[in-house]
Write a protein that holds these residues in place. Structure first.
Motif, PDB file in Angstrom:
ATOM      1  N   TYR A 136       0.872  -1.168   0.000  1.00 21.12           N
ATOM      2  CA  TYR A 136       0.000   0.000   0.000  1.00 21.12           C
ATOM      3  C   TYR A 136       0.913   1.223   0.000  1.00 21.12           C
ATOM      4  CZ  TYR A 136      -3.452   3.413   1.687  1.00 21.12           C
ATOM      5  OH  TYR A 136      -4.262   4.513   1.829  1.00 21.12           O
TER       6      TYR A 136
ATOM      7  N   HIS B 263       1.221   3.473   3.178  1.00 16.35           N
ATOM      8  CA  HIS B 263       1.904   2.755   4.257  1.00 16.35           C
ATOM      9  C   HIS B 263       3.406   2.711   3.992  1.00 16.35           C
ATOM     10  CE1 HIS B 263       3.549  -1.111   5.799  1.00 16.35           C
ATOM     11  NE2 HIS B 263       2.974  -0.701   6.917  1.00 16.35           N
TER      12      HIS B 263
ATOM     13  N   TYR C  28      -7.064  -8.248   9.413  1.00 12.99           N
ATOM     14  CA  TYR C  28      -7.090  -7.164   8.432  1.00 12.99           C
ATOM     15  C   TYR C  28      -6.951  -7.735   7.028  1.00 12.99           C
ATOM     16  CZ  TYR C  28      -6.135  -4.554  12.662  1.00 12.99           C
ATOM     17  OH  TYR C  28      -6.202  -4.043  13.921  1.00 12.99           O
TER      18      TYR C  28
ATOM     19  N   GLU D 144      -3.350  -1.921   3.457  1.00 14.72           N
ATOM     20  CA  GLU D 144      -4.229  -0.776   3.248  1.00 14.72           C
ATOM     21  C   GLU D 144      -5.341  -0.758   4.295  1.00 14.72           C
ATOM     22  OE1 GLU D 144      -7.097   1.306  -0.113  1.00 14.72           O
ATOM     23  OE2 GLU D 144      -5.724  -0.294  -0.723  1.00 14.72           O
ATOM     24  N   ASP D 145      -5.963  -1.898   4.496  1.00 16.26           N
ATOM     25  CA  ASP D 145      -7.013  -2.009   5.504  1.00 16.26           C
ATOM     26  C   ASP D 145      -6.450  -1.734   6.898  1.00 16.26           C
ATOM     27  OD1 ASP D 145      -9.589  -2.695   6.631  1.00 16.26           O
ATOM     28  OD2 ASP D 145      -8.769  -4.669   7.111  1.00 16.26           O
TER      29      ASP D 145
ATOM     30  N   THR E 165      -5.465   2.032   7.287  1.00 19.58           N
ATOM     31  CA  THR E 165      -6.665   2.867   7.332  1.00 19.58           C
ATOM     32  C   THR E 165      -7.358   2.758   8.688  1.00 19.58           C
ATOM     33  OG1 THR E 165      -6.963   2.617   4.943  1.00 19.58           O
ATOM     34  CG2 THR E 165      -8.894   3.293   6.211  1.00 19.58           C
ATOM     35  N   ARG E 166      -7.406   1.565   9.234  1.00 22.33           N
ATOM     36  CA  ARG E 166      -8.090   1.359  10.522  1.00 22.33           C
ATOM     37  C   ARG E 166      -7.238   1.774  11.721  1.00 22.33           C
ATOM     38  NH1 ARG E 166     -10.487  -4.569   9.654  1.00 22.33           N
ATOM     39  NH2 ARG E 166     -10.812  -4.420  11.901  1.00 22.33           N
TER      40      ARG E 166
ATOM     41  N   LYS F 136      -4.711   4.300  11.488  1.00 19.90           N
ATOM     42  CA  LYS F 136      -3.997   5.548  11.205  1.00 19.90           C
ATOM     43  C   LYS F 136      -4.109   6.570  12.332  1.00 19.90           C
ATOM     44  CE  LYS F 136      -7.629   7.709   8.458  1.00 19.90           C
ATOM     45  NZ  LYS F 136      -8.033   8.143   7.144  1.00 19.90           N
TER      46      LYS F 136
ATOM     47  N   SER G 158      -9.530  10.783   4.561  1.00 19.36           N
ATOM     48  CA  SER G 158      -9.868   9.463   4.018  1.00 19.36           C
ATOM     49  C   SER G 158      -9.390   9.291   2.576  1.00 19.36           C
ATOM     50  CB  SER G 158     -11.379   9.223   4.106  1.00 19.36           C
ATOM     51  OG  SER G 158     -12.072  10.244   3.418  1.00 19.36           O
ATOM     52  N   SER G 159      -9.121  10.380   1.883  1.00 22.57           N
ATOM     53  CA  SER G 159      -8.679  10.310   0.494  1.00 22.57           C
ATOM     54  C   SER G 159      -7.285   9.688   0.393  1.00 22.57           C
ATOM     55  CB  SER G 159      -8.658  11.716  -0.113  1.00 22.57           C
ATOM     56  OG  SER G 159      -7.912  11.736  -1.307  1.00 22.57           O
ATOM     57  N   LYS G 160      -7.183   8.637  -0.420  1.00 18.65           N
ATOM     58  CA  LYS G 160      -5.881   7.991  -0.627  1.00 18.65           C
ATOM     59  C   LYS G 160      -4.904   8.944  -1.299  1.00 18.65           C
ATOM     60  CE  LYS G 160      -7.954   3.459  -1.148  1.00 18.65           C
ATOM     61  NZ  LYS G 160      -8.173   2.336  -2.049  1.00 18.65           N
TER      62      LYS G 160
ATOM     63  N   GLN H 160      -3.660  11.403   1.277  1.00 20.14           N
ATOM     64  CA  GLN H 160      -2.723  10.710   2.175  1.00 20.14           C
ATOM     65  C   GLN H 160      -1.368  10.518   1.496  1.00 20.14           C
ATOM     66  OE1 GLN H 160      -2.669   9.523   5.305  1.00 20.14           O
ATOM     67  NE2 GLN H 160      -4.775   9.747   5.978  1.00 20.14           N
TER      68      GLN H 160
END
Length: 195
Positions: free
Chosen positions: A46, A49, A106, A110-111, A114-115, A117, A168-170, A173
């Motif tokens: 990701y 990350h 997870y 990415e998951d 995101t969870r 962060k 939340s926008s990749k 980020q």
């Protein structure tokens, strides 16, 4: 009569302990990165990350480099020693947040990122605040030598880390982590290329 250790001996002792904690942090990042090579089909990279992994690699190496300025500390106390060890341990915690022991709950990095962060960015903001204390420990002259950019930089890192908790926008980020890496490298080259 037994003589007390010299300033250089205290300084060496503190740097050794800090170095051990930072070495564990770097090892965790390197081990985590090698997972992508060891299991290319099962572990998906990701970019956000991975960007924070690169940022932390740079930051930890930089931390070890600028901690040489602890030689400016005239008197060593246990609370100061404890503060410095704690600060180094924050880097270890950040690396553990980037590469957890288990990923079974997870769906990839990415998951996971995101969870988790908010934890990561909260600790990153805290590290930026600890850095101000670390800089002040080295004396007012040292603090002033970093110029006005330093307090602005630290405030920006705290503010942006807190903001990143809620982005939340990749794309946003990714832009944030790339900007952080570029700025961090620029800061190091401009201020710390020579001790």
């Amino acid at each position: 009569m037994q003589s007390l250790p010299s300033h250089a001996e205290y300084f060496g002792h503190v740097r050794t302990i800090i170095g051990m904690v930072l070495a564990l942090s770097l090892a965790r990042l390197v081990n985590g990165l090698t997972r992508f090579v060891q299991h290319p089909g099962t572990i998906k990279v990701y970019p956000v990350h991975l960007g924070w992994v690169v940022f932390l690699l740079i930051s930890i190496v930089h931390f070890w480099w600028y901690e040489f300025h602890l030689v400016l500390v005239p008197v060593w106390t246990f609370p100061l020693y404890g503060f410095l060890i704690f600060y180094a341990m924050v880097f270890a915690a950040l690396t553990a947040l980037l590469f957890p022991d288990q990923m079974t709950e997870y769906d990839g990095f990415e998951d996971y990122f995101t969870r988790r962060k908010r934890w990561f960015f909260g600790l990153l903001a805290f590290a930026a605040l600890l850095d101000v204390g670390d800089t002040l420990v080295k004396g007012q002259d040292y603090f002033r030598s970093l110029g006005m950019e330093y307090p602005i930089r630290q405030a920006a890192f705290v503010g942006l880390s807190i903001t990143a908790m809620f982005i939340s926008s990749k794309r946003a980020q990714l832009a944030l982590v790339l900007a952080a890496i570029v700025y961090q490298v620029s800061w190091i080259v401009r201020l710390y290329d020579i001790l």
